[in-house]
Design a protein around this motif. Structure first.
Motif, PDB file in Angstrom:
ATOM      1  N   TRP A  52      42.216  48.740  29.141  1.00 21.79           N
ATOM      2  CA  TRP A  52      42.789  47.626  29.877  1.00 21.79           C
ATOM      3  C   TRP A  52      42.433  46.304  29.213  1.00 21.79           C
ATOM      4  CZ3 TRP A  52      41.434  45.932  35.565  1.00 21.79           C
ATOM      5  CH2 TRP A  52      42.411  45.033  35.987  1.00 21.79           C
ATOM      6  N   TRP A  53      41.172  45.875  29.311  1.00 17.73           N
ATOM      7  CA  TRP A  53      40.719  44.672  28.606  1.00 17.73           C
ATOM      8  C   TRP A  53      39.566  45.088  27.698  1.00 17.73           C
ATOM      9  CZ3 TRP A  53      42.991  39.883  29.451  1.00 17.73           C
ATOM     10  CH2 TRP A  53      43.722  39.709  30.624  1.00 17.73           C
ATOM     11  N   LEU A  56      36.788  42.671  26.920  1.00 18.96           N
ATOM     12  CA  LEU A  56      35.876  42.283  27.990  1.00 18.96           C
ATOM     13  C   LEU A  56      34.965  43.434  28.398  1.00 18.96           C
ATOM     14  CD1 LEU A  56      38.285  40.381  30.390  1.00 18.96           C
ATOM     15  CD2 LEU A  56      36.528  39.406  28.967  1.00 18.96           C
ATOM     16  N   LEU A  58      36.188  45.893  30.009  1.00 21.10           N
ATOM     17  CA  LEU A  58      36.787  46.341  31.278  1.00 21.10           C
ATOM     18  C   LEU A  58      37.907  47.317  30.962  1.00 21.10           C
ATOM     19  CD1 LEU A  58      37.372  46.210  34.289  1.00 21.10           C
ATOM     20  CD2 LEU A  58      38.528  44.063  33.929  1.00 21.10           C
ATOM     21  N   LEU A 114      32.595  47.312  35.061  1.00 18.78           N
ATOM     22  CA  LEU A 114      33.327  46.149  35.564  1.00 18.78           C
ATOM     23  C   LEU A 114      34.401  46.544  36.564  1.00 18.78           C
ATOM     24  CD1 LEU A 114      33.591  43.847  32.459  1.00 18.78           C
ATOM     25  CD2 LEU A 114      32.618  43.265  34.655  1.00 18.78           C
ATOM     26  N   LEU A 118      35.061  45.131  40.259  1.00 20.37           N
ATOM     27  CA  LEU A 118      36.350  44.685  40.801  1.00 20.37           C
ATOM     28  C   LEU A 118      36.614  45.337  42.153  1.00 20.37           C
ATOM     29  CD1 LEU A 118      38.958  44.429  37.950  1.00 20.37           C
ATOM     30  CD2 LEU A 118      37.381  42.753  38.841  1.00 20.37           C
ATOM     31  N   GLU A 121      34.492  43.722  44.772  1.00 24.75           N
ATOM     32  CA  GLU A 121      34.968  42.411  45.218  1.00 24.75           C
ATOM     33  C   GLU A 121      36.211  42.543  46.099  1.00 24.75           C
ATOM     34  OE1 GLU A 121      34.036  39.091  44.832  1.00 24.75           O
ATOM     35  OE2 GLU A 121      32.126  39.976  44.299  1.00 24.75           O
ATOM     36  N   ILE A 122      37.129  43.449  45.714  1.00 22.71           N
ATOM     37  CA  ILE A 122      38.335  43.613  46.530  1.00 22.71           C
ATOM     38  C   ILE A 122      37.944  44.138  47.902  1.00 22.71           C
ATOM     39  CG2 ILE A 122      40.576  44.766  46.703  1.00 22.71           C
ATOM     40  CD1 ILE A 122      40.640  44.943  43.731  1.00 22.71           C
ATOM     41  N   LEU A 158      27.611  41.217  39.331  1.00 26.54           N
ATOM     42  CA  LEU A 158      28.327  40.848  38.111  1.00 26.54           C
ATOM     43  C   LEU A 158      27.345  40.477  37.006  1.00 26.54           C
ATOM     44  CD1 LEU A 158      30.981  40.371  36.706  1.00 26.54           C
ATOM     45  CD2 LEU A 158      31.056  38.086  37.655  1.00 26.54           C
ATOM     46  N   LEU A 162      27.385  42.351  33.545  1.00 31.51           N
ATOM     47  CA  LEU A 162      27.670  41.653  32.290  1.00 31.51           C
ATOM     48  C   LEU A 162      26.509  41.781  31.321  1.00 31.51           C
ATOM     49  CD1 LEU A 162      29.554  38.409  33.363  1.00 31.51           C
ATOM     50  CD2 LEU A 162      30.461  40.486  32.386  1.00 31.51           C
TER      51      LEU A 162
ATOM     52  N   PRO B 355      40.097  39.621  41.770  1.00 30.30           N
ATOM     53  CA  PRO B 355      40.508  40.685  40.858  1.00 30.30           C
ATOM     54  C   PRO B 355      42.026  40.793  40.744  1.00 30.30           C
ATOM     55  CG  PRO B 355      38.739  41.453  42.239  1.00 30.30           C
ATOM     56  CD  PRO B 355      39.058  40.068  42.695  1.00 30.30           C
ATOM     57  N   PHE B 356      42.484  41.193  39.586  1.00 28.81           N
ATOM     58  CA  PHE B 356      43.902  41.338  39.272  1.00 28.81           C
ATOM     59  C   PHE B 356      44.647  40.014  39.220  1.00 28.81           C
ATOM     60  CE2 PHE B 356      42.711  45.388  41.235  1.00 28.81           C
ATOM     61  CZ  PHE B 356      42.896  46.193  40.124  1.00 28.81           C
ATOM     62  N   LEU B 358      44.865  36.386  36.595  1.00 27.83           N
ATOM     63  CA  LEU B 358      44.445  35.897  35.285  1.00 27.83           C
ATOM     64  C   LEU B 358      43.096  35.187  35.373  1.00 27.83           C
ATOM     65  CD1 LEU B 358      45.158  35.455  32.349  1.00 27.83           C
ATOM     66  CD2 LEU B 358      46.447  33.441  33.011  1.00 27.83           C
ATOM     67  N   MET B 360      40.535  35.919  37.034  1.00 28.94           N
ATOM     68  CA  MET B 360      39.423  36.863  36.948  1.00 28.94           C
ATOM     69  C   MET B 360      39.090  37.147  35.486  1.00 28.94           C
ATOM     70  SD  MET B 360      38.955  40.427  36.318  1.00 28.94           S
ATOM     71  CE  MET B 360      40.627  40.972  36.359  1.00 28.94           C
ATOM     72  N   ALA B 361      40.123  37.486  34.701  1.00 34.15           N
ATOM     73  CA  ALA B 361      39.880  37.800  33.289  1.00 34.15           C
ATOM     74  C   ALA B 361      39.319  36.577  32.576  1.00 34.15           C
ATOM     75  CB  ALA B 361      41.172  38.261  32.642  1.00 34.15           C
ATOM     76  N   LEU B 364      35.729  36.091  33.385  1.00 34.05           N
ATOM     77  CA  LEU B 364      34.891  37.075  32.687  1.00 34.05           C
ATOM     78  C   LEU B 364      34.736  36.682  31.224  1.00 34.05           C
ATOM     79  CD1 LEU B 364      36.001  40.543  34.080  1.00 34.05           C
ATOM     80  CD2 LEU B 364      33.892  39.328  34.486  1.00 34.05           C
ATOM     81  N   TYR B 365      35.844  36.271  30.590  1.00 36.52           N
ATOM     82  CA  TYR B 365      35.761  35.813  29.193  1.00 36.52           C
ATOM     83  C   TYR B 365      34.745  34.687  29.063  1.00 36.52           C
ATOM     84  CZ  TYR B 365      39.644  38.045  26.649  1.00 36.52           C
ATOM     85  OH  TYR B 365      40.431  38.923  25.986  1.00 36.52           O
ATOM     86  N   GLY B 429      47.226  38.922  34.706  1.00 39.30           N
ATOM     87  CA  GLY B 429      45.943  39.489  35.139  1.00 39.30           C
ATOM     88  C   GLY B 429      45.948  41.002  35.064  1.00 39.30           C
ATOM     89  N   SER B 432      47.259  43.123  30.138  1.00 35.31           N
ATOM     90  CA  SER B 432      46.333  42.349  29.320  1.00 35.31           C
ATOM     91  C   SER B 432      46.837  42.112  27.903  1.00 35.31           C
ATOM     92  CB  SER B 432      45.005  43.075  29.254  1.00 35.31           C
ATOM     93  OG  SER B 432      45.188  44.308  28.590  1.00 35.31           O
TER      94      SER B 432
END
Lengths: 453, 443
Positions: A52-53, A56, A58, A114, A118, A121-122, A158, A162, B355-356, B358, B360-361, B364-365, B429, B432
């Motif tokens: 996905w990322w 990151l 993630l 991560l 998520l 948090e949701i 988090l 991280l 979450p979900f 932009l 959020m990403a 994190l970055y 978000g 990616s």
């Protein structure tokens, strides 16, 4: 496995376009199909991986583990009971509740650090809106308390995540965490667990939130959402074994202290809903004692308590709200002789109270027995805290049961006779509570724990 | 070269349109088409005449910033379309042209010209849309403080040029005290334009005073330009001569976050809350700069641009000329303005980093970039992030509050381009690839 996520997500997308009248049947349909999907569609060892990322750390890594499976079932059943109980749910509440549900599912299934965050948090943030929107008169402060405590806990999670991610540890399956890193990560996580589980004295948000929240919110929050943080302990435990080993006696003591104080706080309440909320603190204290030693028996006991508590506390919240509908009060002293008015309701209350008292044959007993066994092996001193706590807990609930069973109802009951249908929706929670309590060994066999160790 | 000529021609064409008094739609269409063509032209590899070559920065990341400025302007054109007459179109295009010049240049004087052209356009827009005395007062405050920092820029450029003997922007070689003074002046001018602590004081008053369309421009375009320039200059080592630069940037970043979020907490009016929230957001752009992490800062800048256009576009459509309190937002989801309300909810969640989205990403970055630094820094940044949830959700809640049906709402039903940005916030978000491609190939 993707279907399991797709059902609530499609529901979330469709919901704003549906007429208000269709909300309830579709909510039930969604909860039912997703519960069936959890029970029959998800089998042990199933997994899904996707990128996905990557930059990151993630990624999508989902897997059904022996410990996540029972919690996923619990998740579905609690949502289903809420859907059946709620006679006229507002669309917003159903939306936020379903969003929280999908977050909890994500957290239980995730193997990526991560992604777990998520899900966490949701599962947290929609509750602010839920508590703020419907509930008691002081719900504004309660929602704020909840959000403030949860946001801080989430950020500590988090931070820990991280810290691991920048050291290229992105999944729960990795084994090697450098020793120097372990203790700082464990320290950060401990703050999160202390707030979210909760441990005394970080429990302040819990009774406040439950005191003000509406019934479905209380049911879901204490039934399932509360289990996300301790479940994280299990997921992290394989990576942080040395740190957990070092801190085990401290954490066990802290957990035992929470059990004792939670029971005492419960004993001191005059409000039935507050009693349930404070008893939850005691139950979650047992979970952390069980987890603190990191043994397989301990972990199994922790999951069993989570399941038992996840069924018993929504049941009691449900019963409390029905009693409130009936007599217009949540004060225990107003419930004298309630049995004459509504035997079915009081029977469910008795089942829930017996579960909290740890009566054999109900789902909390095997877990609490396991905790005592572990404590006896590893750290017998904490038994001096647990045993009185058990007595206080029994006293709390015996007092409630004595009130509702005996005497004559003095308070004028509302004309709305107890709706039998809504009383029987407690069966969604009560029957699994009894089934698991009668034969925990069958269930652990189904969940492939290799028998109780 | 074509790109630059077109960039110069579009404002001139728009000015001619003003003289000829063409229909409003034509000038607006020309502006939008011009910006779209410019985005295409700047994305193509292009050469300039040799005599201009030394004015342009040799980085390949420049194209990202050019596109970002042009894209922001295009987004503003879409969001502000109902308010934009011929004059506003010209001014917006001028500001954009200045912004593109500022982010591409390699020369202090060009940088100054670019930033000042942005400012002139902004002063013009703020005045053009000012309908009240409060608006004029806000404009005067913005203008006077802006001019003060313009003076600081001139002084800084003079000092830097005097020491280096050239106006070409390059890494500093000496630690001469005059150079340090010059760089400090330049650095603070850029921080001022971004609305960062300790130069943030203009932002809340200016935002609150100006009309929504002007606020939208002030909240996006100059911050994007100044942010791009600051990222570009800091990562190419221009400010390295400043002593304790890393610690300074860390302090400024965390200070900006704290001041912004403490200010946004408990604000009664939407615009003032957004002003402080935007200050807090700038902190996340500055944070990765303390470890010279260009990618994270740029991703956050991009996320900030998209989200703030969505926030301000939706908020401006919702509130008309008013500055709503939380009570005014109750029940909007049941009126014709429900799409604006939905956009505002998504965009605020994006600002919060739900979450979900932009946001959020991007968060994190931004924070992962400083995870190798001292724990005090990242733990503070994280806790402030947790704190920001309090005010974002405090403002999301009223939309869902139970309300008696009110039908006296002044919200005009319909949609505008802010919904597109809300979709982008959620879309990027989840999907990616675009950002991953961007960070790998350019930053």
């Amino acid at each position: 496995m993707l279907l399991y996520f797709l059902i609530p997500w499609m529901f979330l997308i469709l919901l704003p376009w549906l007429p208000q009248a269709k909300t309830r049947p579709l909510f039930i349909a969604m909860a039912l199909s997703d519960t069936l999907q959890a029970i029959f569609g998800l089998s042990l060892g199933q997994s899904f991986h996707g990128s996905w990322w990557p930059s990151l750390g993630l990624n999508i890594a989902l897997a059904v583990t022996p410990f996540s499976q029972p919690l996923l079932w619990l998740n579905g059943i609690v949502l289903l009971s809420i859907a059946c109980t709620n006679q006229s749910p507002s669309r917003d509440s159903v939306f936020w509740l379903s969003l929280a549900y999908s977050g909890v599912s994500l957290a239980f299934l995730s193997r990526n650090l991560l992604l777990y965050f998520l899900g966490f948090e949701i599962a947290v943030l929609p509750f602010y809106l839920l508590v703020r929107k419907e509930g008691g008169t002081d719900r504004r402060a309660a929602a704020l308390y909840f959000l403030a405590f949860s946001a801080i806990a989430g950020m500590f999670l988090l931070a820990a995540t991280l810290t691991l991610v920048v050291h290229h540890i992105t999944t729960f399956d990795s084994h090697v965490v450098p020793r120097t890193l372990q203790f700082s990560v464990y320290g950060l996580l401990l703050v999160m667990w202390a707030i979210k589980t909760p441990l005394w004295p970080f429990h302040l948000w819990l009774p406040r939130t439950h005191g003000e929240a509406s019934t479905p919110v209380s049911m879901y929050l204490s039934g399932v959402a509360l289990k996300v943080a301790p479940f994280g302990f299990l997921s992290f435990s394989s990576m942080l074994a040395p740190a957990i080993h070092h801190a085990s006696s401290l954490l066990a003591l802290w957990g035992a202290l929470t059990v004792l104080l939670g029971s005492l706080l419960a004993l001191g309440q005059t409000d039935l809903k507050q009693t349930v909320a404070q008893s939850s603190i005691a139950s979650m204290g047992y979970v952390l004692i069980a987890l603190s030693f990191g043994t397989s028996l301990g972990n199994q006991a922790a999951i069993l308590i989570m399941i038992g508590h996840g069924l018993a506390s929504p049941l009691l919240f449900l019963v409390t709200s029905r009693i409130y509908d009936l007599i217009g009060s949540r004060q225990i002293q107003d419930m004298t002789g309630l049995y004459q008015k509504s035997p079915a309701l009081v029977s469910w209350l008795t089942v829930g109270a017996f579960a909290y008292m740890g009566i054999p044959g109900l789902a909390l007993f095997p877990g609490e027995f396991g905790v005592v066994m572990v404590a006896l092996q590893r750290d017998p001193v904490i038994l001096y805290l647990i045993i009185p706590a058990m007595l206080f807990m029994a006293a709390t609930w015996l007092r409630v049961l004595a009130r509702v069973h005996f005497g004559h109802l003095t308070r004028s009951t509302s004309n709305v006779s107890s709706r039998t249908g809504s009383v029987w929706s407690a069966a969604w929670l009560g029957i699994p509570l009894i089934l698991i309590g009668i034969a925990p060994i069958w269930w652990t066999h189904i969940w492939n724990w290799g028998g109780l160790k | 070269m074509t790109a630059w000529i077109v960039l110069g021609m579009v404002p001139i064409v728009l000015m001619v349109f003003e003289l000829l008094e063409v229909p409003k739609a034509l000038s607006l269409g020309t502006l939008a088409a011009g910006l779209a063509i410019l985005m295409v032209l700047f994305s193509q590899p292009h050469a300039v005449l040799p005599m201009y070559e030394h004015l342009l920065a040799p980085h390949q990341a420049i194209v990202i910033y050019q596109e970002l400025v042009l894209g922001t302007a295009l987004g503003l054109t879409g969001v502000l379309a109902p308010h934009q007459d011929r004059l506003a179109s010209t001014l917006l295009m001028m500001a954009t042209a200045g912004g593109v010049a500022a982010v591409s240049t390699n020369n202090w004087l060009m940088l100054f010209l670019g930033i000042e052209t942005v400012n002139v356009g902004l002063y013009g827009l703020a005045g053009h849309w000012s309908w009240t005395r409060i608006g004029d007062e806000a404009l005067i405050k913005y203008f006077i403080l802006g001019s003060l920092f313009t003076a600081a820029e001139v002084a800084g450029i003079g000092l830097i040029g005097g020491i280096h003997g050239t106006l070409t922007i390059g890494p500093s070689t000496t630690g001469h005290s005059v150079l340090i003074a010059g760089l400090t002046l330049m650095f603070s001018a850029l921080l001022f334009k971004m609305g960062s602590f300790p130069f943030h004081l203009w932002a809340p008053d200016t935002y609150e005073g100006t009309a929504w369309p002007a606020t939208t421009v002030i909240a996006t375009l100059p911050k994007i330009v100044a942010g791009s320039v600051l990222i570009h200059l800091t990562t190419s080592g221009v400010f390295n001569a400043l002593p304790h630069l890393t610690q300074g940037l860390e302090t400024i970043a965390v200070g900006t976050m704290i001041v912004g979020s403490l200010g946004a907490w408990r604000q009664r009016r939407l615009k003032r809350m957004l002003a402080y929230a935007a200050i807090a957001q700038v902190g996340y752009i500055l944070l990765p700069l303390s470890s010279r992490h260009m990618g994270a800062a740029s991703v956050y800048l991009l996320s900030y641009a998209l989200t703030s256009i969505a926030v301000f576009g939706a908020a401006s459509a919702l509130s008309g000329s008013a500055n709503p309190t939380r009570l005014d937002l109750v029940g909007v989801l049941d009126t014709g303005g429900r799409w604006f309300a939905a956009t505002l909810i998504v965009a605020l969640a994006g600002f919060a980093g739900f979450p979900f989205t932009l946001g959020m990403a991007a968060k994190l970055y931004s924070i992962e970039a400083v995870m190798h630094d001292s724990p005090v820094l990242w733990l503070t940044a994280l806790l402030v992030t947790g704190f920001t949830f309090l005010y974002y959700f405090r403002w999301i809640y009223p939309f869902f509050a139970q309300s008696p049906k009110t039908d006296d709402s002044t919200v005009s039903p319909g949609i505008n381009t802010s919904q597109l940005f809300a979709l982008l916030i959620v879309g990027l978000g989840i999907w990616s690839y675009p950002l991953a491609w961007l960070t790998q190939n350019f930053l």
